[in-house]
Scaffold this active site. Sequence first.
Site, PDB file in Angstrom:
ATOM      1  N   ASP A 101       6.079   4.879  -2.114  1.00  0.00           N
ATOM      2  CA  ASP A 101       5.263   4.866  -0.902  1.00  0.00           C
ATOM      3  C   ASP A 101       5.362   6.204  -0.167  1.00  0.00           C
ATOM      4  OD1 ASP A 101       4.646   2.233  -1.404  1.00  0.00           O
ATOM      5  OD2 ASP A 101       6.285   1.463  -0.161  1.00  0.00           O
TER       6      ASP A 101
HETATM    7  N1  URA Z   1       9.279  -0.567  -3.402  1.00  0.00           N
HETATM    8  C1  URA Z   1       8.674  -0.313  -2.223  1.00  0.00           C
HETATM    9  O1  URA Z   1       8.512  -1.188  -1.401  1.00  0.00           O
HETATM   10  N2  URA Z   1       8.279   0.944  -1.986  1.00  0.00           N
HETATM   11  C2  URA Z   1       8.464   1.954  -2.857  1.00  0.00           C
HETATM   12  O2  URA Z   1       8.067   3.093  -2.566  1.00  0.00           O
HETATM   13  C3  URA Z   1       9.089   1.669  -4.076  1.00  0.00           C
HETATM   14  C4  URA Z   1       9.489   0.397  -4.332  1.00  0.00           C
END
Ligand code: URA
Length: 237
Positions: A101
Amino acid sequence: MERLQKVIANYGYTSRRKAEELILKGKVRVNGSIVRELGIKVEPSDTIEVEGTVLENTEKVYFLLNKPRGVITSVSDDKNRKTVVDLIHTNKRIYPVGRLDYDTTGALLLTNDGELANKLMHPKNNIDKVYVAKVKGLIGKKELTKLANGVYLDGIKTSKGKARILKYDKKTDTSIVELTIHEGKNHQVKRMFEAIGYSVLKLKRESISFLSIKNLKSGEYIELKPKDVKRLYNEVK
Ligand code: URA
């Protein structure tokens, strides 16, 4: 998507100007059809043939990046935000393996090797990914067991993993939890904590298989050595 003449030049076949001449002369085929216009754009999956030679990406490259916060995991962005590919100096057309993310930091692989990328992303290959999450509240044994055994996301149970608490800070009432999983569903870690009633304040991916970002500062990356690539291929066989 990139202009055909640029792609031909990027393969190292000839200069961009020469590539334009070849296109105008009808010496270039895309997916088997002759192309004579200079403007057309091609995708990495298109087959390009110049004077009867199919262009192939010769050298494969592999990078492990410690992704900073505020960088998008994508090759390009329509809002002109910085992408993970912008952080890596290479003339190869690389792309990220999976996704972190915008606000998540840590281990991210980038490569132009589609075969390995697909294998690494497939959950059946059981590649361990270790996350460290800072969450609001005290996480107890019961919650750790739930996370490890799997929780329901959209009616489907996540597969078994590992979970342990690394620290609890009484002052801020936050827990630091290490979670090891091998799936890669959208926002999986945040949603797994949500499913047991906790919200993630900060998230970092510490490692992918044996590749850790322990010795990399934020935004730093290393190019993998052939022995590391071989080891990765062995893990997904
Ligand atoms: N899980 C998440 O919630 N975000 C990420 O960036 C990676 C795994």
